[in-house]
Design an enzyme around this catalytic site. Structure first.
Site, PDB file in Angstrom:
ATOM      1  N   ILE A  13       0.827  -1.207   0.000  1.00 34.53           N
ATOM      2  CA  ILE A  13       0.000   0.000   0.000  1.00 34.53           C
ATOM      3  C   ILE A  13       0.861   1.257   0.000  1.00 34.53           C
ATOM      4  CG2 ILE A  13      -0.261   0.172   2.526  1.00 34.53           C
ATOM      5  CD1 ILE A  13      -2.980   0.850  -0.138  1.00 34.53           C
ATOM      6  N   SER A  35      11.568   0.866   7.964  1.00 31.94           N
ATOM      7  CA  SER A  35      11.074  -0.442   7.545  1.00 31.94           C
ATOM      8  C   SER A  35      12.079  -1.510   7.934  1.00 31.94           C
ATOM      9  CB  SER A  35      10.844  -0.477   6.035  1.00 31.94           C
ATOM     10  OG  SER A  35      10.498  -1.770   5.595  1.00 31.94           O
ATOM     11  N   ARG A  36      11.580  -2.646   8.409  1.00 31.65           N
ATOM     12  CA  ARG A  36      12.474  -3.736   8.787  1.00 31.65           C
ATOM     13  C   ARG A  36      13.054  -4.446   7.574  1.00 31.65           C
ATOM     14  NH1 ARG A  36       8.808  -7.457  12.447  1.00 31.65           N
ATOM     15  NH2 ARG A  36       7.432  -7.015  10.698  1.00 31.65           N
ATOM     16  N   LYS A  89      -5.846   3.150   6.883  1.00 34.12           N
ATOM     17  CA  LYS A  89      -7.024   2.470   7.428  1.00 34.12           C
ATOM     18  C   LYS A  89      -6.737   0.980   7.605  1.00 34.12           C
ATOM     19  CE  LYS A  89      -8.240  -0.065   3.864  1.00 34.12           C
ATOM     20  NZ  LYS A  89      -8.352  -1.543   3.957  1.00 34.12           N
ATOM     21  N   ASP A 167     -10.886  -5.944   6.221  1.00 30.84           N
ATOM     22  CA  ASP A 167      -9.877  -4.987   5.768  1.00 30.84           C
ATOM     23  C   ASP A 167     -10.361  -4.252   4.523  1.00 30.84           C
ATOM     24  OD1 ASP A 167      -6.905  -4.015   5.950  1.00 30.84           O
ATOM     25  OD2 ASP A 167      -7.163  -4.651   3.865  1.00 30.84           O
TER      26      ASP A 167
END
Length: 307
Positions: A13, A35-36, A89, A167
């Site tokens: 996303i 970010s990992r 969201k 979702d």
């Protein structure tokens, strides 16, 4: 003033929607990513939010794109650091989480934005204005898509707090609660939860407007071929169909509007305006309906099956 923003979570996303939308929006610059497992181009990269906040003291805002289970703690950390927060969201895993974040944002005098992107679909505002002049008699929602296309390799979506079919389904509920000019209540919910999962693959909700108009809703994650994102409204003076997720509008069967998806650029323009005014925009109505559905249906699903 240009907002210096940091983004947390560089998944599908973020790449598909957030990065292009920010690049097109005046008044906001992406300067860092946490970010990992991934790194962005042309920005400072960090392994987590804590290191990003420490390494970017001039950061104005944080954009949160991780799974909903992690969103509350990340948002709280950013708000306590005095940053404005943009929530993908759903804005949290529970209603109480979002209510706590709203209270904290008020105390910190910063912006908190719950970004219901489907409310920014091209035809939603026109549909809302049309409905406001009529009496609703019935609403039918069909929200069917293919989970394998939209969430490949994302096991979190099936875990507790991952929402499952809600979702995408919460997008329909965000439009519903925007275009209906009175409260919506849940009457019953039937959830289909695979025996090896903690979230539903299908759901059927019976709801009603405050004045009693029935609302029938079907969410399904097993759709193949064209995806279905339709909201049909029958009134005392004509019928309305919102399709393509709210980007196409038909009135009494005639197409009135069909426009491309511009939801995320519209949301970022909204966020820039909210930050300028240090205003909170965090409606929990769609999330409350999902919470009610789990309360009514989580422990008595009508179908339990193996994947």
């Amino acid at each position: 003033m240009t907002i210096r923003a940091g983004l947390v979570g560089l998944g599908k996303i973020a790449r598909d929607q957030h990065l292009p939308a920010m690049a097109r929006t005046a008044g906001i610059d992406l300067v860092a990513i946490a970010s990992r497992n991934a790194q962005g181009d042309g920005v400072n990269n960090y392994p987590d939010l804590g290191e990003m906040l420490a390494g970017e003291p001039d950061l104005d805002a944080v954009i949160l794109c991780q799974p909903p289970q992690a969103r509350y703690h990340a948002a709280r950390q950013a708000l306590l650091a005095g940053k404005h927060v943009f929530l993908e969201k759903p804005p949290g895993a529970t209603v109480s989480e979002v209510e706590a974040l709203i209270a904290l944002a008020k105390a910190q005098n910063v912006t908190l934005y719950a970004s219901w992107h489907s409310r920014y679909a091209a035809a939603v505002a026109q549909a809302k204005a049309w409905i406001a002049q009529r009496r609703i008699e019935r609403i039918s929602i069909q929200w069917r898509e293919d989970v394998r296309h939209w969430h490949p390799g994302q096991p979190w979506i099936w875990e507790a707090g991952g929402f499952g079919v809600f979702d995408p389904g919460i997008n329909a509920l965000s439009i519903l609660t925007e275009i209906v000019p009175e409260p919506v209540t849940l009457l019953s919910a039937s959830l289909e939860i695979p025996s090896n999962k903690d979230a539903p693959i299908g759901a059927t909700l019976a709801m009603a407007t405050a004045s009693g108009a029935p609302i029938d809703t079907v969410f399904d994650w097993r759709q193949t071929g064209p995806q279905t994102w339709d909201i049909a409204v029958d009134t005392d003076n004509g019928s309305l169909l919102l399709s393509e997720g709210g980007n196409m509008l038909r009135l009494d069967g005639e197409v009135q509007m069909k426009a491309p998806d511009e939801e995320y650029p519209a949301m970022y323009r909204r966020f820039v305006d909210l930050v300028a005014r240090r205003t909170i925009d965090a409606d929990i109505a769609p999330l409350r309906l999902v919470a009610d559905a789990f309360l009514c249906g989580r422990h008595c699903p009508t179908a339990i099956f193996e994947d």
